[in-house]
Design a protein around this motif. Sequence first.
Motif, PDB file in Angstrom:
ATOM      1  N   ALA A   1       0.942  -1.117  -0.029  1.00 58.32           N
ATOM      2  CA  ALA A   1       0.086  -0.147  -0.059  1.00 58.32           C
ATOM      3  C   ALA A   1       0.928   1.209  -0.009  1.00 58.32           C
ATOM      4  CB  ALA A   1      -0.856  -0.047   1.369  1.00 58.32           C
ATOM      5  N   SER A   2       2.203   1.206   0.753  1.00 59.82           N
ATOM      6  CA  SER A   2       2.884   2.318   0.757  1.00 59.82           C
ATOM      7  C   SER A   2       4.354   1.737   0.573  1.00 59.82           C
ATOM      8  CB  SER A   2       2.774   3.092   1.986  1.00 59.82           C
ATOM      9  OG  SER A   2       3.128   2.631   3.015  1.00 59.82           O
ATOM     10  N   GLU A   3       5.454   2.792   0.437  1.00 65.39           N
ATOM     11  CA  GLU A   3       6.643   2.323   0.590  1.00 65.39           C
ATOM     12  C   GLU A   3       7.318   1.869   1.759  1.00 65.39           C
ATOM     13  OE1 GLU A   3       9.028   1.834  -2.162  1.00 65.39           O
ATOM     14  OE2 GLU A   3       7.308   2.050  -3.222  1.00 65.39           O
ATOM     15  N   ASN A   4       6.508   2.150   2.765  1.00 67.43           N
ATOM     16  CA  ASN A   4       6.823   1.773   4.359  1.00 67.43           C
ATOM     17  C   ASN A   4       6.496   0.346   4.647  1.00 67.43           C
ATOM     18  OD1 ASN A   4       8.148   4.296   4.497  1.00 67.43           O
ATOM     19  ND2 ASN A   4       6.310   5.318   5.463  1.00 67.43           N
ATOM     20  N   GLU A   5       5.643  -0.130   3.886  1.00 70.23           N
ATOM     21  CA  GLU A   5       4.860  -1.443   4.245  1.00 70.23           C
ATOM     22  C   GLU A   5       5.927  -2.712   3.687  1.00 70.23           C
ATOM     23  OE1 GLU A   5       1.075  -2.130   3.519  1.00 70.23           O
ATOM     24  OE2 GLU A   5       0.442  -0.419   4.179  1.00 70.23           O
ATOM     25  N   PRO A   6       6.204  -3.483   4.227  1.00 73.25           N
ATOM     26  CA  PRO A   6       6.979  -4.669   3.988  1.00 73.25           C
ATOM     27  C   PRO A   6       6.625  -5.288   2.608  1.00 73.25           C
ATOM     28  CG  PRO A   6       6.141  -5.481   5.869  1.00 73.25           C
ATOM     29  CD  PRO A   6       5.563  -3.862   5.489  1.00 73.25           C
ATOM     30  N   ARG A   7       7.164  -5.885   1.552  1.00 76.46           N
ATOM     31  CA  ARG A   7       6.628  -6.790   0.494  1.00 76.46           C
ATOM     32  C   ARG A   7       6.283  -8.386   1.410  1.00 76.46           C
ATOM     33  NH1 ARG A   7      10.487  -4.955  -4.272  1.00 76.46           N
ATOM     34  NH2 ARG A   7      10.251  -2.774  -3.970  1.00 76.46           N
ATOM     35  N   VAL A   8       5.266  -8.835   0.870  1.00 72.69           N
ATOM     36  CA  VAL A   8       5.003 -10.300   1.203  1.00 72.69           C
ATOM     37  C   VAL A   8       4.988 -11.051   0.018  1.00 72.69           C
ATOM     38  CG1 VAL A   8       3.333 -11.769   2.380  1.00 72.69           C
ATOM     39  CG2 VAL A   8       3.684  -9.345   3.090  1.00 72.69           C
ATOM     40  N   ALA A   9       6.095 -12.166  -0.017  1.00 77.00           N
ATOM     41  CA  ALA A   9       6.196 -12.989  -0.871  1.00 77.00           C
ATOM     42  C   ALA A   9       5.434 -14.426  -0.462  1.00 77.00           C
ATOM     43  CB  ALA A   9       7.478 -13.159  -1.400  1.00 77.00           C
ATOM     44  N   PHE A  10       4.654 -14.916  -1.079  1.00 80.73           N
ATOM     45  CA  PHE A  10       3.995 -16.174  -0.740  1.00 80.73           C
ATOM     46  C   PHE A  10       4.974 -17.366  -1.148  1.00 80.73           C
ATOM     47  CE2 PHE A  10       1.294 -19.932  -0.994  1.00 80.73           C
ATOM     48  CZ  PHE A  10       0.797 -19.849   0.049  1.00 80.73           C
ATOM     49  N   VAL A  11       5.189 -18.212  -0.528  1.00 81.19           N
ATOM     50  CA  VAL A  11       5.853 -19.131  -0.915  1.00 81.19           C
ATOM     51  C   VAL A  11       4.845 -20.586  -1.019  1.00 81.19           C
ATOM     52  CG1 VAL A  11       7.629 -21.032  -0.282  1.00 81.19           C
ATOM     53  CG2 VAL A  11       7.993 -18.601   0.080  1.00 81.19           C
ATOM     54  N   GLY A  12       4.560 -20.971  -2.373  1.00 87.90           N
ATOM     55  CA  GLY A  12       3.658 -22.108  -2.198  1.00 87.90           C
ATOM     56  C   GLY A  12       4.176 -23.652  -2.441  1.00 87.90           C
ATOM     57  N   GLN A  13       3.344 -24.562  -2.530  1.00 89.38           N
ATOM     58  CA  GLN A  13       3.819 -25.855  -2.446  1.00 89.38           C
ATOM     59  C   GLN A  13       4.713 -25.903  -3.454  1.00 89.38           C
ATOM     60  OE1 GLN A  13       0.207 -28.408  -2.803  1.00 89.38           O
ATOM     61  NE2 GLN A  13      -0.023 -28.301  -0.569  1.00 89.38           N
ATOM     62  N   SER A  14       6.026 -26.907  -3.306  1.00 90.60           N
ATOM     63  CA  SER A  14       7.050 -27.355  -4.019  1.00 90.60           C
ATOM     64  C   SER A  14       7.694 -26.124  -4.611  1.00 90.60           C
ATOM     65  CB  SER A  14       6.410 -28.051  -5.386  1.00 90.60           C
ATOM     66  OG  SER A  14       5.651 -29.165  -4.900  1.00 90.60           O
ATOM     67  N   THR A  15       7.761 -25.018  -3.763  1.00 90.19           N
ATOM     68  CA  THR A  15       8.715 -23.738  -4.038  1.00 90.19           C
ATOM     69  C   THR A  15       9.478 -23.300  -3.214  1.00 90.19           C
ATOM     70  OG1 THR A  15       7.030 -22.266  -3.716  1.00 90.19           O
ATOM     71  CG2 THR A  15       6.958 -22.979  -5.887  1.00 90.19           C
ATOM     72  N   PHE A  16      10.721 -22.484  -3.478  1.00 92.83           N
ATOM     73  CA  PHE A  16      11.228 -21.900  -2.361  1.00 92.83           C
ATOM     74  C   PHE A  16      11.602 -20.412  -2.953  1.00 92.83           C
ATOM     75  CE2 PHE A  16      14.354 -23.388  -5.368  1.00 92.83           C
ATOM     76  CZ  PHE A  16      15.387 -22.623  -5.432  1.00 92.83           C
ATOM     77  N   LYS A  17      11.798 -19.549  -2.031  1.00 95.38           N
ATOM     78  CA  LYS A  17      12.515 -18.156  -2.191  1.00 95.38           C
ATOM     79  C   LYS A  17      13.562 -17.815  -1.231  1.00 95.38           C
ATOM     80  CE  LYS A  17       7.916 -16.232  -3.889  1.00 95.38           C
ATOM     81  NZ  LYS A  17       7.744 -17.094  -4.986  1.00 95.38           N
ATOM     82  N   VAL A  18      14.411 -17.029  -1.887  1.00 95.71           N
ATOM     83  CA  VAL A  18      15.781 -16.571  -1.132  1.00 95.71           C
ATOM     84  C   VAL A  18      15.590 -15.182  -1.231  1.00 95.71           C
ATOM     85  CG1 VAL A  18      16.965 -18.644  -1.192  1.00 95.71           C
ATOM     86  CG2 VAL A  18      17.206 -16.897  -2.964  1.00 95.71           C
ATOM     87  N   CYS A  19      16.240 -14.057  -0.064  1.00 96.57           N
ATOM     88  CA  CYS A  19      16.066 -12.986  -0.330  1.00 96.57           C
ATOM     89  C   CYS A  19      17.150 -12.378   0.887  1.00 96.57           C
ATOM     90  CB  CYS A  19      14.922 -12.291   0.016  1.00 96.57           C
ATOM     91  SG  CYS A  19      14.747 -10.699   0.103  1.00 96.57           S
ATOM     92  N   ASN A  20      17.543 -11.091   0.706  1.00 98.80           N
ATOM     93  CA  ASN A  20      18.448 -10.463   1.538  1.00 98.80           C
ATOM     94  C   ASN A  20      17.914  -8.948   1.586  1.00 98.80           C
ATOM     95  OD1 ASN A  20      19.190  -9.164  -0.861  1.00 98.80           O
ATOM     96  ND2 ASN A  20      21.166  -9.756  -0.699  1.00 98.80           N
TER      97      ASN A  20
END
Length: 182
Positions: free
Chosen positions: A3-22
């Motif tokens: 909604a704004s630049e101050n809110e965090p991004r939420v990334a959904f990790v679905g079944q059979s997947t993965f995500k990495v981030c720094n």
Amino acid sequence: MRASENEPRVAFVGQSTFKVCNSNDTILSTVLGSCVAACIHDPRRRIGGMNHFLLPSDVNGGGENSRYGVNLMEQLINELLKLGAAKTSMVAKVFGGANVAVGGSTVGARNGEFVKAFLECEGIQCMAASLGGERARRIRFWPASGRASQLLLNPADVGNEIAPVRPIIASDTSSVEPEIWD
């Protein structure tokens, strides 16, 4: 979407997947029943990631398949290493493995046993575990800080809009924050 630049991004990790981030402004999120999610973090380099697997391994030897923990664990660790994480610094928090299926399926328990054994074999310390039980969980993980939270769900809420329930945190989840929703 934010909604704004101050809110965090939420990334959904679905079944059979993965995500990495720094990134400091990203939260990884998933919902688990008998599946397991491993949240792995390198605190020195502030890099982390989450996976979501359905089964521990393919007993028939059918090759690489992303629904199997044995493959997703390797993929998650390898992607963290590519981002600059050091395996000797990695720590984990693991969630899921609930007995939510009718008929006494043991897949949740097998998933939980697998992830703990895998981490031990790889020399990655498991800092917290919330495995088993009979309720699904909503997991949120902040990959840069290693912070994690879980919300236990009522069975009727799985697959629908998630209504909060009073979190029940086992004694071995001291570094897992319960979510409190207003």
